[in-house]
Motif scaffolding. Sequence first.
Motif, short mmCIF file in Angstrom:
data_model
loop_
_atom_site.label_atom_id
_atom_site.label_comp_id
_atom_site.label_asym_id
_atom_site.label_seq_id
_atom_site.Cartn_x
_atom_site.Cartn_y
_atom_site.Cartn_z
N GLY A 122 0.78 -1.23 0.00
CA GLY A 122 0.00 0.00 0.00
C GLY A 122 0.80 1.27 0.00
O GLY A 122 0.23 2.35 0.07
N GLU A 123 2.15 1.21 -0.06
CA GLU A 123 2.98 2.42 -0.10
C GLU A 123 2.73 3.14 -1.43
O GLU A 123 3.01 2.60 -2.51
CB GLU A 123 4.46 2.06 0.03
N PRO A 124 2.19 4.36 -1.42
CA PRO A 124 1.79 5.01 -2.67
C PRO A 124 2.97 5.62 -3.41
O PRO A 124 3.95 6.04 -2.80
CB PRO A 124 0.81 6.08 -2.20
N TRP A 125 2.85 5.67 -4.72
CA TRP A 125 3.79 6.43 -5.53
C TRP A 125 3.46 7.90 -5.40
O TRP A 125 2.30 8.29 -5.36
CB TRP A 125 3.71 6.00 -6.99
N GLN A 126 4.52 8.74 -5.34
CA GLN A 126 4.32 10.18 -5.15
C GLN A 126 4.88 10.95 -6.34
O GLN A 126 5.75 10.46 -7.07
CB GLN A 126 5.01 10.64 -3.86
N ARG A 127 4.36 12.17 -6.52
CA ARG A 127 4.80 13.04 -7.60
C ARG A 127 5.67 14.17 -7.08
O ARG A 127 5.67 14.46 -5.88
CB ARG A 127 3.59 13.65 -8.32
N LEU A 128 6.37 14.82 -8.02
CA LEU A 128 7.04 16.07 -7.69
C LEU A 128 5.97 17.15 -7.48
O LEU A 128 4.81 16.99 -7.84
CB LEU A 128 7.98 16.48 -8.82
N HIS A 129 6.40 18.27 -6.91
CA HIS A 129 5.45 19.35 -6.66
C HIS A 129 5.21 20.14 -7.95
O HIS A 129 6.16 20.45 -8.68
CB HIS A 129 5.99 20.29 -5.57
N THR B 76 7.05 11.74 -13.64
CA THR B 76 7.97 11.29 -12.58
C THR B 76 7.19 10.80 -11.38
O THR B 76 6.29 11.48 -10.89
CB THR B 76 8.92 12.42 -12.17
N ARG B 77 7.57 9.62 -10.89
CA ARG B 77 6.99 9.03 -9.68
C ARG B 77 8.12 8.49 -8.82
O ARG B 77 9.15 8.05 -9.32
CB ARG B 77 6.03 7.87 -10.02
N PHE B 78 7.95 8.53 -7.51
CA PHE B 78 8.97 7.99 -6.61
C PHE B 78 8.30 7.52 -5.33
O PHE B 78 7.18 7.93 -5.00
CB PHE B 78 10.03 9.05 -6.29
N ARG B 79 9.01 6.66 -4.59
CA ARG B 79 8.54 6.21 -3.28
C ARG B 79 9.70 5.61 -2.51
O ARG B 79 10.69 5.14 -3.09
CB ARG B 79 7.40 5.20 -3.42
N ILE B 80 9.57 5.63 -1.20
CA ILE B 80 10.54 5.00 -0.30
C ILE B 80 9.83 3.83 0.38
O ILE B 80 8.78 4.02 1.00
CB ILE B 80 11.08 5.98 0.74
N THR B 81 10.42 2.66 0.28
CA THR B 81 9.87 1.48 0.94
C THR B 81 10.79 1.08 2.08
O THR B 81 11.77 1.77 2.39
CB THR B 81 9.74 0.32 -0.07
N ASP B 82 10.50 -0.07 2.69
CA ASP B 82 11.36 -0.56 3.77
C ASP B 82 12.78 -0.83 3.30
O ASP B 82 13.73 -0.71 4.07
CB ASP B 82 10.78 -1.85 4.37
N LEU C 39 12.54 5.31 -8.25
CA LEU C 39 12.24 6.49 -9.06
C LEU C 39 11.92 6.04 -10.48
O LEU C 39 12.66 5.25 -11.07
CB LEU C 39 13.44 7.45 -9.07
N ARG C 40 10.80 6.55 -11.01
CA ARG C 40 10.41 6.28 -12.39
C ARG C 40 10.18 7.61 -13.09
O ARG C 40 9.50 8.49 -12.54
CB ARG C 40 9.13 5.43 -12.45
N SER C 41 10.74 7.76 -14.28
CA SER C 41 10.60 9.03 -15.00
C SER C 41 10.73 8.78 -16.49
O SER C 41 11.19 7.73 -16.93
CB SER C 41 11.68 10.03 -14.53
N GLY C 42 10.32 9.78 -17.28
CA GLY C 42 10.46 9.72 -18.72
C GLY C 42 9.14 9.52 -19.43
O GLY C 42 8.24 8.85 -18.93
N LEU C 43 9.04 10.13 -20.62
CA LEU C 43 7.85 9.98 -21.44
C LEU C 43 8.14 9.06 -22.62
O LEU C 43 7.58 7.98 -22.74
CB LEU C 43 7.38 11.35 -21.93
#
Length: 526
Positions: free
Chosen positions: A23-30, A88-94, A99-103
Amino acid sequence: MTTATKGPDVPSPPRAPAPPVAGEPWQRLHPRMVVVSVSWLAGPAAALLATMFLARDLLNTHGWIVLGSYIVVAAVQAGHEWVRYRTTRFRITDGELELRSGLLFRTDKSIPRDRVRSADLTANPVHRLFGLAAVKVGTGERTGKSEDDELVLDGISRAQAVRFRALLLHRGGPDGADAAPALPVPLARLRWSWARYAPLTVTSLAGVLAVVTGGSKLLDTLGLDLTESRVARDAWDRLDALPIAVAVAAVAAVLLAIGVAGSLVSFAEAWYGHRIEREPEGALHLTRGLLTSRSVSVAERRVCGVELSRPLPLRAVAAARLTLLATGLGGAAGRFSHPAQLLPPAPLNAAHRVTADVLNEASSPIERVALRGHPRAALRRRLVRGCLLAPAAAAALTGAGAAAGLLPWWTAAAAAPFTAGCGYALARDAYRGLGHALSGDYIVVRHGTFVRRTVALRRGAIVGFTGRQSYAQRRAGLFTLTATTAAGKGAVRIRDVDVAEGLRFAEAALPGLVAPFRAPEPSPAE
């Protein structure tokens, strides 16, 4: 030549990454990063508009075309940043930072959290205005590629950046529930009296060059000619009316004032609020910056030593600069502006005191040891370069200039003896600067003339030793011994050391490493 290597001191066998937290969500840049991305155009645009206003009587169509091109570039940059924000998406897990980026070209990066060596938090004035920051994650790996290989989260909220840095270095869970509440221990703070050393660095000269070259390029870009300006002609006429010596002194005084003022402003911007703290979780925390704030955290187990650098002007006033050597924290300038620099130009005793505190030693390894000098053959090599090769090159260049009518004839005659005298003094100074020694758990190495550098490197951080000889060194019985390490620039070189002495030093630094490669020394009876 002799080569010996050993494994790194803190290796860890490869292991499968930990599964993501459920359930750790992917997050976006601001989204504000779209506006921040065009901030680099603000400075050139302001200078452009100011120049157009002051020289409006000389303005032509070319200037308006340049202004329009700035607007087009800003629009393209904003569009590119909007695409980066959307993709761009990123998340920190245990176990990982992902990091995922690019079109069109998709990039997926992941770093195991137990391989994170440092976290560099930076916020320029525009970042701070919009409450954003950038976090660069260091792993200590050297790929020889560009900054595209680094994992950088550029464009997240400052609170989020601080939380991520704490999670990455302190190994806490993603919810941050186990953050330690203990207070950090202060090690050093800025003293404004150190600003008196700022004009003694290359910043003064760089400031003058930046003002002169920047102004000339801006005028050239706008297609403006100063000779057509009434203000410039009046200033030139006043200088021309003065005696030549007075005119040269006046111009030199103006340039010197610009350099001193620039160095003081640069010192205040870079080092305002500077402090070094030891965090309870076992990390060194460095903070500084007025307009652009910089905050770097380095795990103490990754600290390998320090480098003390003393340019000639600072040596004359017993001052120095201090740089941290740590895995995952480069020693050169880059996108985040010298993240490893511990102190601005400061008194030598202050640098030694901070060295001892940062390395957690009773005294500085550099201060408490007397360095062993190098053979006289090392002096001869420097005298040859300083008193023979350099004067010959200077005489050839000035002779060619005199033959072409660009220089007076007497410069060719005076170049060789003048260069030889300077070369002799510099060669003697360079030889006196050579030295090496063992200081407890550290090797200490010194070299240099214009910038004398002294490195204290932890012996446990040495990966191996490599010896290299040039043809001239073989004839003189010397070689260059290199201690390879994952910290700083990756190598510490002991230049022009006697072969037998260098091998003994390497064996004493890492017992058992070089012995199998050394020929047995003859006994006295033989």
